[in-house]
Write an enzyme that holds these catalytic residues in place. Structure first.
Site, PDB file in Angstrom:
ATOM      1  N   PRO A 136      41.086  -0.336  -0.497  1.00 42.37           N
ATOM      2  CA  PRO A 136      41.614   0.565  -1.507  1.00 42.37           C
ATOM      3  C   PRO A 136      41.585   2.014  -1.012  1.00 42.37           C
ATOM      4  O   PRO A 136      40.559   2.452  -0.487  1.00 42.37           O
ATOM      5  CB  PRO A 136      40.641   0.396  -2.680  1.00 42.37           C
ATOM      6  CG  PRO A 136      39.897  -0.875  -2.430  1.00 42.37           C
ATOM      7  CD  PRO A 136      39.891  -1.079  -0.971  1.00 42.37           C
ATOM      8  N   HIS A 146      23.010 -19.336   8.241  1.00 41.49           N
ATOM      9  CA  HIS A 146      23.681 -18.209   8.899  1.00 41.49           C
ATOM     10  C   HIS A 146      24.531 -18.682  10.068  1.00 41.49           C
ATOM     11  O   HIS A 146      24.073 -19.486  10.882  1.00 41.49           O
ATOM     12  CB  HIS A 146      22.621 -17.208   9.398  1.00 41.49           C
ATOM     13  CG  HIS A 146      23.216 -15.952   9.955  1.00 41.49           C
ATOM     14  ND1 HIS A 146      22.917 -15.466  11.208  1.00 41.49           N
ATOM     15  CD2 HIS A 146      24.117 -15.090   9.423  1.00 41.49           C
ATOM     16  CE1 HIS A 146      23.607 -14.341  11.410  1.00 41.49           C
ATOM     17  NE2 HIS A 146      24.330 -14.093  10.348  1.00 41.49           N
ATOM     18  N   HIS A 147      25.771 -18.202  10.120  1.00 46.06           N
ATOM     19  CA  HIS A 147      26.663 -18.461  11.248  1.00 46.06           C
ATOM     20  C   HIS A 147      27.173 -17.123  11.767  1.00 46.06           C
ATOM     21  O   HIS A 147      28.042 -16.513  11.131  1.00 46.06           O
ATOM     22  CB  HIS A 147      27.871 -19.298  10.802  1.00 46.06           C
ATOM     23  CG  HIS A 147      27.553 -20.736  10.505  1.00 46.06           C
ATOM     24  ND1 HIS A 147      28.385 -21.537   9.756  1.00 46.06           N
ATOM     25  CD2 HIS A 147      26.510 -21.517  10.879  1.00 46.06           C
ATOM     26  CE1 HIS A 147      27.856 -22.757   9.676  1.00 46.06           C
ATOM     27  NE2 HIS A 147      26.711 -22.766  10.339  1.00 46.06           N
ATOM     28  N   GLU A 148      26.656 -16.681  12.892  1.00 47.62           N
ATOM     29  CA  GLU A 148      27.203 -15.463  13.510  1.00 47.62           C
ATOM     30  C   GLU A 148      28.205 -15.905  14.569  1.00 47.62           C
ATOM     31  O   GLU A 148      27.830 -16.441  15.604  1.00 47.62           O
ATOM     32  CB  GLU A 148      26.087 -14.626  14.122  1.00 47.62           C
ATOM     33  CG  GLU A 148      26.577 -13.412  14.889  1.00 47.62           C
ATOM     34  CD  GLU A 148      27.530 -12.516  14.102  1.00 47.62           C
ATOM     35  OE1 GLU A 148      27.069 -11.786  13.233  1.00 47.62           O
ATOM     36  OE2 GLU A 148      28.770 -12.550  14.360  1.00 47.62           O
ATOM     37  N   HIS A 176      30.132 -11.512   6.243  1.00 47.65           N
ATOM     38  CA  HIS A 176      29.968 -10.176   6.839  1.00 47.65           C
ATOM     39  C   HIS A 176      31.066  -9.954   7.868  1.00 47.65           C
ATOM     40  O   HIS A 176      31.622 -10.914   8.396  1.00 47.65           O
ATOM     41  CB  HIS A 176      28.581 -10.033   7.470  1.00 47.65           C
ATOM     42  CG  HIS A 176      27.548  -9.682   6.442  1.00 47.65           C
ATOM     43  ND1 HIS A 176      26.646  -8.669   6.603  1.00 47.65           N
ATOM     44  CD2 HIS A 176      27.316 -10.200   5.215  1.00 47.65           C
ATOM     45  CE1 HIS A 176      25.880  -8.592   5.518  1.00 47.65           C
ATOM     46  NE2 HIS A 176      26.267  -9.515   4.664  1.00 47.65           N
ATOM     47  N   GLU A 177      31.372  -8.687   8.118  1.00 47.65           N
ATOM     48  CA  GLU A 177      32.562  -8.331   8.913  1.00 47.65           C
ATOM     49  C   GLU A 177      33.746  -9.153   8.390  1.00 47.65           C
ATOM     50  O   GLU A 177      34.420  -9.871   9.137  1.00 47.65           O
ATOM     51  CB  GLU A 177      32.359  -8.578  10.421  1.00 47.65           C
ATOM     52  CG  GLU A 177      31.253  -7.771  11.044  1.00 47.65           C
ATOM     53  CD  GLU A 177      29.876  -8.384  10.795  1.00 47.65           C
ATOM     54  OE1 GLU A 177      29.779  -9.618  10.772  1.00 47.65           O
ATOM     55  OE2 GLU A 177      28.915  -7.633  10.606  1.00 47.65           O
ATOM     56  N   GLU A 182      30.642  -8.240   2.994  1.00 53.81           N
ATOM     57  CA  GLU A 182      30.184  -6.905   3.384  1.00 53.81           C
ATOM     58  C   GLU A 182      31.425  -6.007   3.376  1.00 53.81           C
ATOM     59  O   GLU A 182      31.899  -5.649   2.319  1.00 53.81           O
ATOM     60  CB  GLU A 182      29.508  -7.015   4.753  1.00 53.81           C
ATOM     61  CG  GLU A 182      28.760  -5.779   5.182  1.00 53.81           C
ATOM     62  CD  GLU A 182      28.277  -5.886   6.611  1.00 53.81           C
ATOM     63  OE1 GLU A 182      27.223  -5.361   6.909  1.00 53.81           O
ATOM     64  OE2 GLU A 182      28.995  -6.481   7.458  1.00 53.81           O
ATOM     65  N   GLU A 240      22.135  -1.606   7.104  1.00 53.21           N
ATOM     66  CA  GLU A 240      21.768  -1.758   8.515  1.00 53.21           C
ATOM     67  C   GLU A 240      22.093  -0.485   9.294  1.00 53.21           C
ATOM     68  O   GLU A 240      21.572  -0.274  10.376  1.00 53.21           O
ATOM     69  CB  GLU A 240      22.477  -2.976   9.114  1.00 53.21           C
ATOM     70  CG  GLU A 240      23.972  -2.798   9.212  1.00 53.21           C
ATOM     71  CD  GLU A 240      24.737  -4.105   9.428  1.00 53.21           C
ATOM     72  OE1 GLU A 240      24.199  -5.168   9.143  1.00 53.21           O
ATOM     73  OE2 GLU A 240      25.877  -4.021   9.899  1.00 53.21           O
TER      74      GLU A 240
HETATM   75  C1  NOJ Z   1      25.989  -7.806  11.274  1.00 51.95           C
HETATM   76  C2  NOJ Z   1      25.675  -8.203   9.867  1.00 51.95           C
HETATM   77  O1  NOJ Z   1      26.161  -7.291   8.951  1.00 51.95           O
HETATM   78  C3  NOJ Z   1      24.165  -8.324   9.741  1.00 51.95           C
HETATM   79  O2  NOJ Z   1      23.800  -8.557   8.405  1.00 51.95           O
HETATM   80  C4  NOJ Z   1      23.706  -9.421  10.654  1.00 51.95           C
HETATM   81  O3  NOJ Z   1      22.322  -9.499  10.598  1.00 51.95           O
HETATM   82  C5  NOJ Z   1      24.131  -9.132  12.096  1.00 51.95           C
HETATM   83  N1  NOJ Z   1      25.539  -8.840  12.163  1.00 51.95           N
HETATM   84  C6  NOJ Z   1      23.826 -10.300  12.997  1.00 51.95           C
HETATM   85  O4  NOJ Z   1      24.563 -11.423  12.592  1.00 51.95           O
END
Ligand code: NOJ
Length: 656
Positions: free
Chosen positions: A184, A368-370, A441-442, A460, A466
């Protein structure tokens, strides 16, 4: 009687379509072969004549030599019940005008433009029906103008940057907006006229950014794919809604819910979806006590997980996030994404054991899946990785796409391109099928699809805590409600109370960390600090964090200005209690809150408020905690020190 065929086609046309209360209208015009719209509120022009247009690869801009072949109007009145969120009921009242356009050429291409005019905004989209000569198209450009005054103030974050949406908002004049900006995009036209331009229902298209075009008019800039088109689509096709939110004040924008109203009702039964508050094996990594990677300081061990589950039970928090539990964090994790394994736990982490322990103690694990943006690697494992969690009773997943671009088959795409949008959607739909809730996130920005997919509980998509330790200024959380949060809830990772940690110095007061639970809505709300901080140092403050709901019946913005301050009241959806939160930028503020909005007579108010000498830099812990009985319509005073805030819980004590 005049027959339709006697009226149409029209080569010239001008009509004002009015909102249900007739205060807003959208003027549609076809003159000299050009199609334009403009928007008025209270008889004042807000968006001046603006062009519309869509360009298909290899063809002239749509529509060329247009004629209107039909116009259909209708009124719609509806109250929508949201399964969770900031408001239980939202209005979906609008006047709709559907304008069917064909081209006066041998190709006879057709396009429809659908307008909806609400009392607090205007939305429209392009709809492309199957064409006589083809069924799929590649779109090269969308040239939708939003012709607001070049002198207006605008608050923006830049698009196409390595950290995606994670930037501090900057204020400019519209005419000085040199970089393409995310939506926005919030604009102050005058002291009594605010606008935010955004989009709704983004599914199969690049995200819309806004930038000045060659005519110096704010215009759509759709995120391209690496092949320089903006989307490849099958017909019939409709673009996301272009949404213009309107309000008389900055806080008036913050409860604009048109974005949700423009999305479809839930696709299926989502009664299994539950909002949640959680702690996490998380902040200990940010302050260097633990690591995501395996080794001596590894955070996600079976032992730590069990300790945190015990802490969650003691704190009465129902969820625990565990990050760094799987293979992939060793070495340069940002580079490892191509081989990250979402099925292989670290040797010192026994997922089954942890999951069973959590189940025994009625704690939900947030998995969690990064992905680090390595989409191919993730999609390959998606089904089995979700299954693995489900098999272990895990029904919440936080996903992550750190990295400046998404990687696929040897090339890169923007997170907010059609490629990214479709990937995120694939995860949401698969998660829905498996009864999993997501916190992305992202992410791709919110466009209200949570209405259709309520298992997407949070995301997020802005600078979160962070970034504390220097990169967040007190004004940031005073920008969010008027900008990013117009796109829906955010996992801001609130409640970090260890403010003076030497690794991460937090630029807020103590009371303000509690305020965030009210001012920044999230369907998955994290109490982000380490549990021992709550248990050993801030038992009292933690009571507020425990009590504040994650699901509200009603939200009433009370006061604020963009980047300056924000005060909001919210009513719990599952009790008779109210909560009020306030945050300010680096300026101290005293405000009077009139309690006329309360629905009952008497409440016990529990205050957590900056002390008179509280200051985010040199006196952040100075807090006033007290209780008093208040009555409806009373005016109460709240103090916010520089970088501070306040939180109040109002417990209904009227005889029922
Ligand atoms: C960025 C994310 O915003 C954060 O919450 C996470 O801990 C780190 N990446 C690692 O995945």
């Amino acid at each position: 009687m005049l027959k339709l065929k006697d009226i149409f086609p029209l080569y010239s046309y001008k009509k004002d379509f009015y909102s249900p209360d007739r205060n807003v209208f959208c003027r549609f015009e076809l003159t000299n072969g050009k199609i334009t719209y403009s928007v008025y509120k209270n008889q004042t022009e807000i968006i001046a004549k603006s062009k519309l247009g869509l360009t298909i690869c290899g063809e002239p801009t749509f529509p060329k030599r247009p004629k209107i072949v039909r116009v259909r109007e209708k009124q719609h009145r509806e109250t929508i019940e949201m399964p969770w969120g900031e408001d239980q009921f939202i209005d979906n009242n609008y006047s709709e005008a559907v304008i069917f356009i064909a081209e006066d050429s041998s190709q006879e291409r057709m396009i429809t433009i659908r307008f909806r005019v609400f009392d607090n905004g205007v939305a429209f989209r392009y709809e492309v029906p199957p064409q006589p000569s083809y069924r799929q198209i590649s779109i090269k450009e969308e040239s939708t103008e939003f012709n607001v005054s070049p002198d207006a103030d605008v608050w923006s974050i830049p698009s196409y940057q390595p950290d995606r949406y994670e930037y501090n908002y900057e204020k400019h004049r519209v005419r000085d907006l040199v970089k393409s900006a995310h939506t926005p995009l919030t604009i102050k036209i005058s002291d009594s006229s605010y606008v935010s331009i955004h989009e709704a229902a983004l599914y199969d298209y690049g995200a819309m950014n806004l930038k000045l075009n060659t005519r110096h008019i704010l215009s759509s800039d759709i995120t391209p794919l690496s092949d320089q088109t903006i989307a490849h689509v099958l017909l019939p096709f409709e673009t996301p809604w272009r949404l213009i939110m309107l309000a008389d004040s900055a806080i008036g924008l913050t409860t604009n819910r048109i974005m949700y109203a423009l999305n479809d009702p839930p696709k299926g039964d989502f009664s299994w979806v539950k909002t949640i508050k959680f702690i996490g094996i998380w902040w200990a990594m940010y302050v260097g006590e633990w690591t995501w990677a395996q080794g001596e300081k590894h955070g996600a061990t079976t032992e730590h997980a069990k300790e945190y589950i015990d802490a969650a039970v003691r704190l009465s928090i129902s969820g625990l996030l565990i990050e760094g539990w799987n293979d992939g964090w060793e070495g340069d994790w940002l580079e490892n994404g191509a081989t990250t394994n979402f099925l292989r736990p670290a040797p010192d982490f026994d997922l089954e054991k942890v999951a069973n322990y959590a189940k025994k103690h009625h704690i939900e694990i947030i998995g969690h899946h990064e992905t680090v943006g390595f989409v191919d690697n993730y999609e390959k494992q998606l089904e089995s990785a979700y299954e693995y969690y489900v098999k272990n009773g895990i029904r919440y997943i936080k996903t992550g796409y750190a990295g400046s671009m998404m990687k696929t088959h040897g090339h890169e795409e923007f997170h907010h391109s059609q490629f990214g949008v479709k990937h995120y959607q694939k995860t949401v739909e698969l998660a829905a099928k498996k009864h999993i809730c997501l916190d992305i996130h992202e992410p791709i920005k919110g466009t209200g699809i949570e209405r259709t997919w309520p298992n997407l509980l949070s995301r997020e998509g802005a600078r979160g805590q962070e970034y504390e330790g220097g990169a967040i200024l007190p004004s940031h959380a005073c920008h969010l409600p008027y900008t990013r949060l117009l796109a829906g809830g955010m996992d801001y990772t609130s409640g970090i109370l260890d403010l003076q940690n030497h690794r991460k110095r937090i630029n807020t007061t103590l009371a303000r960390q509690l305020a965030y639970f009210v001012t920044i809505y999230s369907g998955m709300q994290m109490a982000a600090d380490r549990p021992f901080i709550y248990e050993e140092r801030f038992r009292d403050e933690f009571k507020f964090i425990r009590n504040v709901p994650v699901d509200f019946a009603k939200t009433i913005p009370l006061a604020g200005e963009i980047g300056e301050y924000y005060v909001v009241a919210r009513k719990d959806r599952h009790s008779f209690n109210w909560y009020i939160g306030g945050v300010t930028n680096e300026n101290a503020r005293d405000i009077n809150i009139s309690l006329g909005f309360l629905d009952d007579k008497r409440y016990r108010a529990e205050f957590y408020m900056d002390a008179p000498d509280a200051h985010y830099q040199n006196n952040p812990f100075a807090i006033q905690k007290f209780q008093k009985i208040i009555v409806k319509d009373q005016v109460i005073k709240a103090h916010m020190g520089p970088g501070g805030g306040f939180a109040i819980r109002l417990v209904n004590i009227s005889a029922k």
